[in-house]
Design an enzyme around this catalytic site. Structure first.
Site, PDB file in Angstrom:
ATOM      1  CG  HIS A  31       9.380   9.475  -1.072  1.00 43.66           C
ATOM      2  ND1 HIS A  31       8.741  10.458  -1.779  1.00 43.66           N
ATOM      3  CD2 HIS A  31       8.763   9.404   0.139  1.00 43.66           C
ATOM      4  CE1 HIS A  31       7.770  10.969  -1.029  1.00 43.66           C
ATOM      5  NE2 HIS A  31       7.763  10.345   0.125  1.00 43.66           N
ATOM      6  CG  HIS A 266      10.085   6.703   3.563  1.00 43.39           C
ATOM      7  ND1 HIS A 266       9.816   5.618   2.762  1.00 43.39           N
ATOM      8  CD2 HIS A 266       8.909   7.354   3.707  1.00 43.39           C
ATOM      9  CE1 HIS A 266       8.524   5.619   2.442  1.00 43.39           C
ATOM     10  NE2 HIS A 266       7.955   6.669   3.006  1.00 43.39           N
ATOM     11  CD  GLU A 415     -19.344  -0.400   0.250  1.00 43.28           C
ATOM     12  OE1 GLU A 415     -20.496  -0.556   0.675  1.00 43.28           O
ATOM     13  OE2 GLU A 415     -18.310  -0.718   0.894  1.00 43.28           O
ATOM     14  CG  HIS A 477     -28.375   3.462   5.249  1.00 36.76           C
ATOM     15  ND1 HIS A 477     -27.701   3.285   6.427  1.00 36.76           N
ATOM     16  CD2 HIS A 477     -28.304   2.271   4.592  1.00 36.76           C
ATOM     17  CE1 HIS A 477     -27.248   2.041   6.485  1.00 36.76           C
ATOM     18  NE2 HIS A 477     -27.599   1.409   5.387  1.00 36.76           N
TER      19      HIS A 477
END
Length: 667
Positions: A31, A266, A415, A477
């Site tokens: 890049h 890029h 998280e 869960h």
């Protein structure tokens, strides 16, 4: 071309631009555009602001630098080479090649001067929040009047791509809330991503967004205005309360006549012909590649050499500190060596078979608190689940914007950012960090878990509510595939203890472990305490698997389990033995620890001659085939769970003594 005809700083910046284009072209991969555009930014950082010592990349009070847009790493490599790190021009030429120091994204431990492995966008941004937290905590604990041991800043270059990733939002919100004024991030606002101009997906006002997070924000219209960059960074350093974002407009592949400002620069080399045009644009010989003028080498080497004296002054300061505060100095030196205080394990709890059932998450909390009382640099918290995960350090304050000495961290329901912040903390000598949530939500943390494993750093990830045993919360869960997928990550150590005493041993392993993250997996439901006078000692956990209950005679079958299922197979053993089937029970809390044992020990636990084996785990059976042999079987979960009380679920999915006995007899 020399410093008398062209300003040395401009010459240095342009040299970096061309080196970047040359390296990507030679690799035929990379890049180039961002590195070419940001050469002025790198120049200002490495010559004017960053405190670093190329001769000791791990100097403890160095400023941390993070290239969150890791794809632009040739920019970082060029400045590391030029300022005197153990990186040569040949290493630059070897960019992205096998066994090179200069990998396709910056890798901690591979290239000197790289503070963290980046690449997945947003990770570096969030790692920096962990670095900043650790600096504030170290300063609070160890700095004294006249002894400002830890006053470094955390610098990062971040990109449009970083700003789009969700983890950045989580981390930015946390940093603003905690008022981490030691963060200085430079945002390369170049409006280009792989698919084209960013306005096809991204047109928000980033500056206003970060002001809303509580950041100090400055906007600069041109990255080539180095004076404005210097002034903005100076202002950011003066801002002590708010983290700083400096939004800098750049033109990707600046200097490329045909590819600047386009997505074509890029993620691909510019092409040999275009590079010649770039060199002409900057006044370089188009036929020369990897050309570094002598005066540029000398200029950047002198900038790097300043750090030698800076570290020498700091070492003298620490020596004087040690004379005045010997206990704190000794504690810090011990922590930075990765060692633990004398007597650190003396007060760990011991559970008796006569004690009531106890969830391993509860036993974990008791072990953790006993360790925290002895290990002052054990710090951490949870993603808004400390009461549920039993990870609150009792008797210690919370880390807040007002109290940097607190050892309880409230990461919020973030998280992903928690995992990334833990990595930044783990990369800071002097702290042992942990973070907790439910096992199901390890899914939100997968990128930082993987990166911790790549870097071989050792945050402790604590996961509770580890099976269908959590009951009524249901399929969303109840973890099924998580254990198998975590175990599949190289260099990770997953430990799922069978009872309270194994849990204590799991924590002992975790705080001593080096070379990768440790994942501790605990139950919500209560489990019986295994009688250590009658059965195998819980210390067997450190070997990953051990014979917990031996057969009455030569074993005909081996039952294997982890976690809560160990109690189940012990009950099944009693019935099988009563029916005349000699049965060995093996507790196998950690595959990874077991695989480190020698062949003789492995044979003692799993004799090759005994091929009738049954593994029992309330999770995906994937991976267990290695241990049960072709003549064995696995009782696991091949569907998602259900919403119901745990005892009903055990019956529904076959995790009963009678079903284990039935499967064992079938073998």
């Amino acid at each position: 071309m020399n410093a008398t005809t062209q300003d040395i700083e401009t010459l240095g910046i342009d040299t970096v631009r061309i080196l970047s284009a040359d390296a990507v072209q030679k690799a035929n991969s990379g890049h180039p555009g961002t590195a070419m555009a940001l050469a002025p930014m790198g120049h200002v950082l490495w010559t004017k602001f960053l405190n670093y010592n190329p001769k000791n990349p791990h100097w403890n009070n160095r400023d941390r630098f993070i290239l969150s847009c890791g794809h632009a790493c040739i920019l970082q490599y060029n400045f590391l080479y030029l300022t005197g790190y153990d990186l040569s021009l040949d290493d630059i030429k070897d960019f992205r090649q096998l066994n090179s120091k200069t990998a396709g994204h910056p890798e901690y431990g591979l290239c000197p001067g790289v503070d963290v492995t980046t690449g997945p966008l947003g990770q570096g941004f969030a790692n920096g929040v962990g670095f900043a937290i650790a600096q504030k905590h170290l300063a609070s604990r160890y700095n004294k009047p006249g002894f400002n041991l830890f006053d470094y800043h955390v610098y990062a270059i971040v990109s449009d791509g970083d700003m789009m990733e969700g983890v950045t939002s989580e981390a930015a919100s946390l940093a603003g809330h905690l008022e981490l004024g030691n963060i200085i991030y430079l945002y390369d606002d170049n409006h280009i991503s792989i698919e084209g101009a960013t306005d096809i997906t991204f047109n928000e006002d980033v500056s206003e967004r970060f002001r809303a997070y509580g950041w100090h924000v400055q906007d600069l219209p041109d990255v080539n205005d180095t004076h404005a960059l210097e002034l903005a960074i100076t202002n950011a350093k003066a801002e002590n309360q708010k983290p700083s974002l400096i939004r800098v407009r750049s033109l990707i592949a600046y200097g490329s006549p045909n590819k600047s400002g386009t997505a074509g620069s890029h993620g691909s080399p510019l092409g040999a012909d275009e590079i010649k045009l770039v060199k002409k644009f900057f006044g370089f010989d188009p036929e020369k590649s990897f050309y570094v003028p002598d005066e540029v080498k000398e200029f950047y080497h002198k900038a790097g050499e300043k750090g030698i004296e800076k570290e020498a002054k700091w070492n003298k300061l620490f020596s004087d500190y040690k004379a005045q505060f010997p206990e704190l100095a000794e504690e810090y030196e011990l922590a930075t060596k990765g060692e633990l205080p004398k007597g650190w394990a003396d007060d760990l709890p011991v559970f008796k078979a006569s004690d009531p059932k106890v969830a391993t998450r509860v036993a974990s909390g008791k072990a953790l608190n006993a360790l925290a009382n002895k290990i002052p640099y054990l710090i951490g918290g949870a993603a808004d689940l400390a009461p549920s995960t039993e990870t609150n350090l009792k008797g210690f304050d919370s880390f807040t914007s007002e109290n940097r000495g607190g050892r309880n961290f409230h990461f919020g329901i973030r998280e992903h950012a928690m995992g990334s912040a833990l990595n930044g903390m783990a990369l800071t000598a002097g702290v042992i960090p942990f973070g907790a949530t439910f096992l199901m939500f390890s899914e939100y943390m997968r990128p930082p878990i993987r990166l911790a494993s790549i870097m071989q750093v050792s945050p402790i990830f604590v996961y509770t509510h580890d099976s269908i045993g959590l009951g009524e919360d249901g399929t969303t869960h109840q973890p099924i595939e998580q254990l198998a997928s975590l175990r599949s990550i190289p260099r990770i150590t997953v430990i799922r203890p069978a009872d309270a005493n194994e849990t204590v041993q799991a924590w002992k392993v975790a705080v001593e472990h080096k070379g990768g993250p440790v994942v501790l997996v605990f139950t919500r439901q209560g489990l019986p305490i295994i009688d250590q006078d009658k059965y195998g000692k819980a210390t067997g956990l450190e070997k990953g698997a051990y014979v917990l209950s031996e057969a009455s005679k030569t074993p005909e079958i081996i039952l294997i389990a982890t976690g809560s299922e160990v109690a189940l197979i012990m009950e099944a053993q009693v019935k099988l033995e009563a029916d005349g089937i000699s049965t060995r029970v093996v507790s196998m809390p950690s595959w990874e620890l077991f695989e480190k044992q020698d062949a003789a020990y492995k044979e003692s636990v799993f004799p090759k001659a005994i091929k009738k084996r049954l593994a029992v785990e309330m999770a995906s059976p994937m991976g267990w085939h290695k241990y049960v042999t072709d003549e064995g079987d696995i009782l696991g979960m091949t569907t998602f769970g259900e919403s119901a009380p745990a005892e009903e679920l055990y019956k529904h999915f076959g995790f009963t003594v009678d079903n284990v006995v039935k499967k064992a007899k079938a073998l």
